[in-house]
Scaffold this motif. Structure first.
Motif, PDB file in Angstrom:
ATOM      1  N   GLU A 107      -9.384  -9.105  -2.507  1.00 32.23           N
ATOM      2  CA  GLU A 107      -9.412  -7.668  -2.231  1.00 32.23           C
ATOM      3  C   GLU A 107      -8.674  -7.364  -0.929  1.00 32.23           C
ATOM      4  OE1 GLU A 107     -13.459  -5.766  -4.002  1.00 32.23           O
ATOM      5  OE2 GLU A 107     -13.762  -7.330  -2.492  1.00 32.23           O
ATOM      6  N   CYS A 108      -8.766  -8.267   0.045  1.00 38.48           N
ATOM      7  CA  CYS A 108      -8.035  -8.074   1.303  1.00 38.48           C
ATOM      8  C   CYS A 108      -6.529  -8.075   1.066  1.00 38.48           C
ATOM      9  CB  CYS A 108      -8.401  -9.175   2.296  1.00 38.48           C
ATOM     10  SG  CYS A 108     -10.090  -9.068   2.935  1.00 38.48           S
ATOM     11  N   VAL A 109      -6.082  -8.930   0.148  1.00 37.69           N
ATOM     12  CA  VAL A 109      -4.660  -8.955  -0.197  1.00 37.69           C
ATOM     13  C   VAL A 109      -4.233  -7.594  -0.745  1.00 37.69           C
ATOM     14  CG1 VAL A 109      -2.905 -10.003  -1.667  1.00 37.69           C
ATOM     15  CG2 VAL A 109      -4.673 -11.448  -0.626  1.00 37.69           C
ATOM     16  N   THR A 110      -5.033  -7.048  -1.658  1.00 35.82           N
ATOM     17  CA  THR A 110      -4.718  -5.739  -2.254  1.00 35.82           C
ATOM     18  C   THR A 110      -4.722  -4.639  -1.206  1.00 35.82           C
ATOM     19  OG1 THR A 110      -5.683  -6.422  -4.358  1.00 35.82           O
ATOM     20  CG2 THR A 110      -5.441  -4.057  -3.995  1.00 35.82           C
ATOM     21  N   ALA A 111      -5.667  -4.691  -0.273  1.00 36.28           N
ATOM     22  CA  ALA A 111      -5.835  -3.607   0.689  1.00 36.28           C
ATOM     23  C   ALA A 111      -4.830  -3.662   1.840  1.00 36.28           C
ATOM     24  CB  ALA A 111      -7.255  -3.645   1.260  1.00 36.28           C
ATOM     25  N   LEU A 112      -4.461  -4.859   2.308  1.00 35.77           N
ATOM     26  CA  LEU A 112      -3.686  -4.954   3.543  1.00 35.77           C
ATOM     27  C   LEU A 112      -2.248  -5.419   3.384  1.00 35.77           C
ATOM     28  CD1 LEU A 112      -6.306  -6.400   6.063  1.00 35.77           C
ATOM     29  CD2 LEU A 112      -5.595  -4.030   5.729  1.00 35.77           C
ATOM     30  N   ALA A 113      -1.955  -6.243   2.369  1.00 37.48           N
ATOM     31  CA  ALA A 113      -0.575  -6.731   2.233  1.00 37.48           C
ATOM     32  C   ALA A 113       0.419  -5.580   2.046  1.00 37.48           C
ATOM     33  CB  ALA A 113      -0.482  -7.737   1.088  1.00 37.48           C
ATOM     34  N   PRO A 114       0.144  -4.580   1.172  1.00 40.89           N
ATOM     35  CA  PRO A 114       1.085  -3.454   1.061  1.00 40.89           C
ATOM     36  C   PRO A 114       1.205  -2.652   2.357  1.00 40.89           C
ATOM     37  CG  PRO A 114      -0.401  -3.521  -0.825  1.00 40.89           C
ATOM     38  CD  PRO A 114      -0.953  -4.465   0.185  1.00 40.89           C
ATOM     39  N   ASN A 136      -8.040   4.321   8.868  1.00 36.72           N
ATOM     40  CA  ASN A 136      -6.778   4.997   8.561  1.00 36.72           C
ATOM     41  C   ASN A 136      -6.058   4.405   7.351  1.00 36.72           C
ATOM     42  OD1 ASN A 136      -6.972   6.910  10.569  1.00 36.72           O
ATOM     43  ND2 ASN A 136      -5.959   5.628  12.098  1.00 36.72           N
ATOM     44  N   VAL A 137      -6.710   3.503   6.642  1.00 35.80           N
ATOM     45  CA  VAL A 137      -6.202   3.007   5.364  1.00 35.80           C
ATOM     46  C   VAL A 137      -7.089   3.598   4.276  1.00 35.80           C
ATOM     47  CG1 VAL A 137      -5.702   1.001   3.926  1.00 35.80           C
ATOM     48  CG2 VAL A 137      -5.338   0.879   6.400  1.00 35.80           C
ATOM     49  N   LEU A 138      -6.514   4.428   3.439  1.00 37.74           N
ATOM     50  CA  LEU A 138      -7.269   5.186   2.440  1.00 37.74           C
ATOM     51  C   LEU A 138      -6.961   4.688   1.037  1.00 37.74           C
ATOM     52  CD1 LEU A 138      -6.571   8.706   3.983  1.00 37.74           C
ATOM     53  CD2 LEU A 138      -8.500   7.203   4.446  1.00 37.74           C
ATOM     54  N   LEU A 139      -7.870   4.961   0.102  1.00 37.65           N
ATOM     55  CA  LEU A 139      -7.700   4.544  -1.284  1.00 37.65           C
ATOM     56  C   LEU A 139      -7.404   5.752  -2.163  1.00 37.65           C
ATOM     57  CD1 LEU A 139     -10.567   1.929  -1.811  1.00 37.65           C
ATOM     58  CD2 LEU A 139      -8.127   1.502  -1.396  1.00 37.65           C
ATOM     59  N   THR A 140      -6.346   5.654  -2.963  1.00 38.58           N
ATOM     60  CA  THR A 140      -6.006   6.721  -3.897  1.00 38.58           C
ATOM     61  C   THR A 140      -6.955   6.684  -5.096  1.00 38.58           C
ATOM     62  OG1 THR A 140      -4.484   5.361  -5.189  1.00 38.58           O
ATOM     63  CG2 THR A 140      -3.593   6.465  -3.229  1.00 38.58           C
ATOM     64  N   ALA A 141      -6.749   7.608  -6.033  1.00 39.17           N
ATOM     65  CA  ALA A 141      -7.568   7.644  -7.242  1.00 39.17           C
ATOM     66  C   ALA A 141      -7.393   6.388  -8.078  1.00 39.17           C
ATOM     67  CB  ALA A 141      -7.213   8.880  -8.073  1.00 39.17           C
ATOM     68  N   ASP A 142      -6.271   5.688  -7.926  1.00 39.14           N
ATOM     69  CA  ASP A 142      -6.013   4.450  -8.652  1.00 39.14           C
ATOM     70  C   ASP A 142      -6.443   3.213  -7.873  1.00 39.14           C
ATOM     71  OD1 ASP A 142      -4.783   5.773 -10.847  1.00 39.14           O
ATOM     72  OD2 ASP A 142      -2.978   6.023  -9.643  1.00 39.14           O
ATOM     73  N   GLY A 143      -7.091   3.394  -6.722  1.00 42.14           N
ATOM     74  CA  GLY A 143      -7.511   2.255  -5.918  1.00 42.14           C
ATOM     75  C   GLY A 143      -6.388   1.627  -5.121  1.00 42.14           C
ATOM     76  N   MET A 144      -5.299   2.370  -4.905  1.00 37.30           N
ATOM     77  CA  MET A 144      -4.156   1.852  -4.165  1.00 37.30           C
ATOM     78  C   MET A 144      -4.272   2.246  -2.685  1.00 37.30           C
ATOM     79  SD  MET A 144      -0.086   2.476  -4.917  1.00 37.30           S
ATOM     80  CE  MET A 144      -0.124   4.235  -4.529  1.00 37.30           C
ATOM     81  N   PRO A 145      -4.010   1.310  -1.752  1.00 42.13           N
ATOM     82  CA  PRO A 145      -4.128   1.650  -0.334  1.00 42.13           C
ATOM     83  C   PRO A 145      -2.961   2.502   0.147  1.00 42.13           C
ATOM     84  CG  PRO A 145      -3.315  -0.586  -0.561  1.00 42.13           C
ATOM     85  CD  PRO A 145      -3.628  -0.102  -1.953  1.00 42.13           C
ATOM     86  N   LYS A 146      -3.269   3.417   1.044  1.00 38.76           N
ATOM     87  CA  LYS A 146      -2.228   4.231   1.670  1.00 38.76           C
ATOM     88  C   LYS A 146      -2.544   4.394   3.145  1.00 38.76           C
ATOM     89  CE  LYS A 146       0.165   6.726  -1.900  1.00 38.76           C
ATOM     90  NZ  LYS A 146       1.019   7.903  -2.086  1.00 38.76           N
ATOM     91  N   TYR A 188      -1.429  -6.733  15.700  1.00 37.32           N
ATOM     92  CA  TYR A 188      -2.784  -7.034  16.179  1.00 37.32           C
ATOM     93  C   TYR A 188      -3.807  -6.209  15.387  1.00 37.32           C
ATOM     94  CZ  TYR A 188      -6.809  -7.656  19.258  1.00 37.32           C
ATOM     95  OH  TYR A 188      -8.054  -7.969  19.747  1.00 37.32           O
ATOM     96  N   SER A 189      -3.504  -4.934  15.178  1.00 38.53           N
ATOM     97  CA  SER A 189      -4.418  -4.068  14.435  1.00 38.53           C
ATOM     98  C   SER A 189      -4.571  -4.540  12.992  1.00 38.53           C
ATOM     99  CB  SER A 189      -3.909  -2.621  14.469  1.00 38.53           C
ATOM    100  OG  SER A 189      -3.843  -2.136  15.800  1.00 38.53           O
ATOM    101  N   LEU A 190      -3.496  -5.048  12.388  1.00 33.30           N
ATOM    102  CA  LEU A 190      -3.596  -5.624  11.041  1.00 33.30           C
ATOM    103  C   LEU A 190      -4.567  -6.805  11.025  1.00 33.30           C
ATOM    104  CD1 LEU A 190       0.090  -5.639   9.716  1.00 33.30           C
ATOM    105  CD2 LEU A 190      -1.849  -4.416   8.705  1.00 33.30           C
ATOM    106  N   GLY A 191      -4.443  -7.681  12.016  1.00 33.39           N
ATOM    107  CA  GLY A 191      -5.363  -8.801  12.107  1.00 33.39           C
ATOM    108  C   GLY A 191      -6.800  -8.349  12.277  1.00 33.39           C
TER     109      GLY A 191
END
Length: 504
Positions: A107-114, A136-146, A188-191
């Motif tokens: 799930e971390c890969v899906t949320a942060l890699a993009p 500040n990372v939000l999920l769309t209706a399709d579960g995609m991070p933005k 750093y914030s990504l980590g």
């Protein structure tokens, strides 16, 4: 006063309906809006420097649009200018972790890699975000991070130290040191986001941080190294955003983010990820009702007051009456505030002692409407009063009292008038007309002085009686229905507008 209860604090603009505040603090700067033309949802963020932020925002998304919140322009309201942006009903990753266990590595890969790839694209154009965090990372209706909230974004030429979210910003940001290499603070914030998703809390200060092998014993060594390098106190030792993305992709297979029963209740219906079994079940139930409709049931395409069919009664042919008792317009509580009685008490109960002592909202001049008229409690109390007056007017066949409930040229009043005329022609009356009232809430404010409310109600059993007050037909208790209704403020008084929707 909380902005969710103070409707005067809600921004309004022609062509848009204000649905609710998206932040709890007051004054609220972030609002959910619904556009009238296509009923699409958007976010309005009020900002004093909206134009400059929008210009920078447009420049930044050129090479990284897919995983960045879409920007639609600016909107003028009575509270000032605002930025109109894409609405992500899944909420933020931070909100999601308040309701569920920490993420799996997939799930971390899906949320942060993009998001890391998006930051790499921004860095390549000389831009930095400046406030990457789980909020500040939000999920769309399709579960995609933005990625959203570019308020702290800046160019590489601008060496002004930014701010950020505590727990997610690099140590040198607090020390107000400029970046040596563009984007190292974003990395750093990504980590920190990766740590947060795996652990459920932001990483401690570097000198208080336990070994990653102790905190995350089950993740691969590759992820241990990524965390150590990304959160390194020396910015030179940190990877680039592109390297972060590649490493995370290599560490595990991406998995869909589990959000069911974790997103805000009011947004769940907008999410596209629905369990297939639930969808199939709903479709089967809809198909099972179609044959009944084909046998002569009337199909109500538009929301209206439900018609009841009279059965054969002794000495009288079958009668069809358009009885305006099928829609519920009342509810008991709003945001946990009991307006009619304590929780669990019937709507027929009396007001609580606290409310009896409360100073009523008095509108002395229709041209000068006090702020209390736009409080949620006042609006809902007016709604309750109007619906009861409507029941009483229909039962007493008082057309004048009925007309006072609606705005001029109301279609609903015309239907009620036709109902009374039809009852009069049949020498019939109504006895015992009442509704059971539950869960009323203010759901939106529209331009200019219109409020939209939602309620659940059940029509209680009532009788048709003849001129001698003898019962000629009994109507059984109806099913619970969820309705959405307009209330309009006209010359200082709230009136019942349109019935916008209804569903069982």
């Amino acid at each position: 006063m909380n902005d969710s209860n103070n409707l005067l604090a809600w921004p309004t603009c022609p062509g848009y309906v204000t649905v609710r505040p998206l932040k709890a603090k007051s004054p609220c700067k972030v609002w959910l809006m619904r556009r009238d033309s296509d009923q699409s949802y958007m976010v309005l963020k009020l900002s004093s420097n909206a134009e400059s932020i929008c210009s920078l925002r447009q420049k930044q998304v050129e090479s990284a649009r897919k995983y960045v919140i879409d920007f639609y322009g600016t909107l003028s309201t009575q509270l000032g200018e605002g930025i109109l942006m894409e609405y992500c009903p899944g909420g933020s990753l931070a909100q999601l972790l308040e309701e569920r266990a920490p993420f799996s590595l997939g799930e971390c890969v899906t949320a942060l890699a993009p998001v890391a790839q998006t930051l790499a694209a921004l860095h390549s154009t000389g831009q930095v975000h400046g406030d990457v965090s789980a909020g500040n990372v939000l999920l769309t209706a399709d579960g995609m991070p933005k990625l959203g909230d570019f308020q702290e974004s800046r160019t590489g030429i601008d060496q002004t130290p930014g701010s950020g979210t505590p727990g997610f910003m690099a140590p040198e940001v607090s020390a107000r040191e400029p970046e040596g290499r563009l984007g190292e603070q974003d990395v750093y914030s990504l980590g920190a986001c990766l740590w947060f998703l795996l652990e459920g809390t932001a990483p401690p200060e570097p000198n208080m941080r336990p070994p990653v092998t102790v905190i995350f014993p089950s993740v691969p060594t590759l992820v241990h190294e990524l965390l150590l390098d990304s959160l390194h106190q020396d910015p030179v030792q940190r990877p680039t955003a592109e390297q972060f993305a590649r490493t995370l992709f290599a560490a595990a297979q991406a998995e869909a983010i589990t959000w069911e029963q974790c997103t805000p209740v009011e947004s769940t219906h907008l999410m596209a990820t629905v369990h297939p079994s639930e969808v199939r079940g709903r479709r089967r139930r809809r198909r099972s009702r179609r044959p009944q409709a084909e046998k002569g049931q009337k199909d109500y395409a538009a929301p209206e007051w439900r018609m009841h069919e009279l059965r054969r009664t002794p000495g009288r042919a079958k009668v069809y009456l358009a009885v305006a008792g099928g829609v519920a317009l009342v509810g008991v509580s709003f945001l946990g505030v009991n307006l009619v009685g304590e929780r669990g008490q019937s709507e027929s109960g009396t007001l609580s002692q606290t409310q009896e002592r409360r100073e009523p909202c008095r509108i002395l001049d229709g041209a000068v409407v006090p702020a209390c008229a736009f409080s949620a409690e006042t609006v809902i109390a007016s709604f309750i009063k109007l619906s009861r007056e409507r029941d009483a007017a229909l039962e007493s066949e008082d057309l004048k009292a009925l007309s006072a409930i609606y705005p001029p040229a109301s279609e609903q009043f015309q239907r009620d008038q036709q109902t009374l005329e039809r009852l009069d022609s049949l020498k019939l009356g109504i006895n015992g007309l009442a509704t059971r009232l539950e869960d009323i809430s203010v759901t939106a404010r529209a331009q200019p002085d219109t409020v939209i409310l939602r309620a659940t109600s059940t029509q209680e059993a009532y009788d048709y009686v003849d001129s001698a007050n003898r019962v000629v037909h009994q109507v059984a208790r109806g099913t619970r229905e969820r309705i959405e209704v307009e209330l309009k403020l006209i010359e200082g008084n709230w009136k019942i507008g349109k019935v916008l929707s209804r569903e069982a």
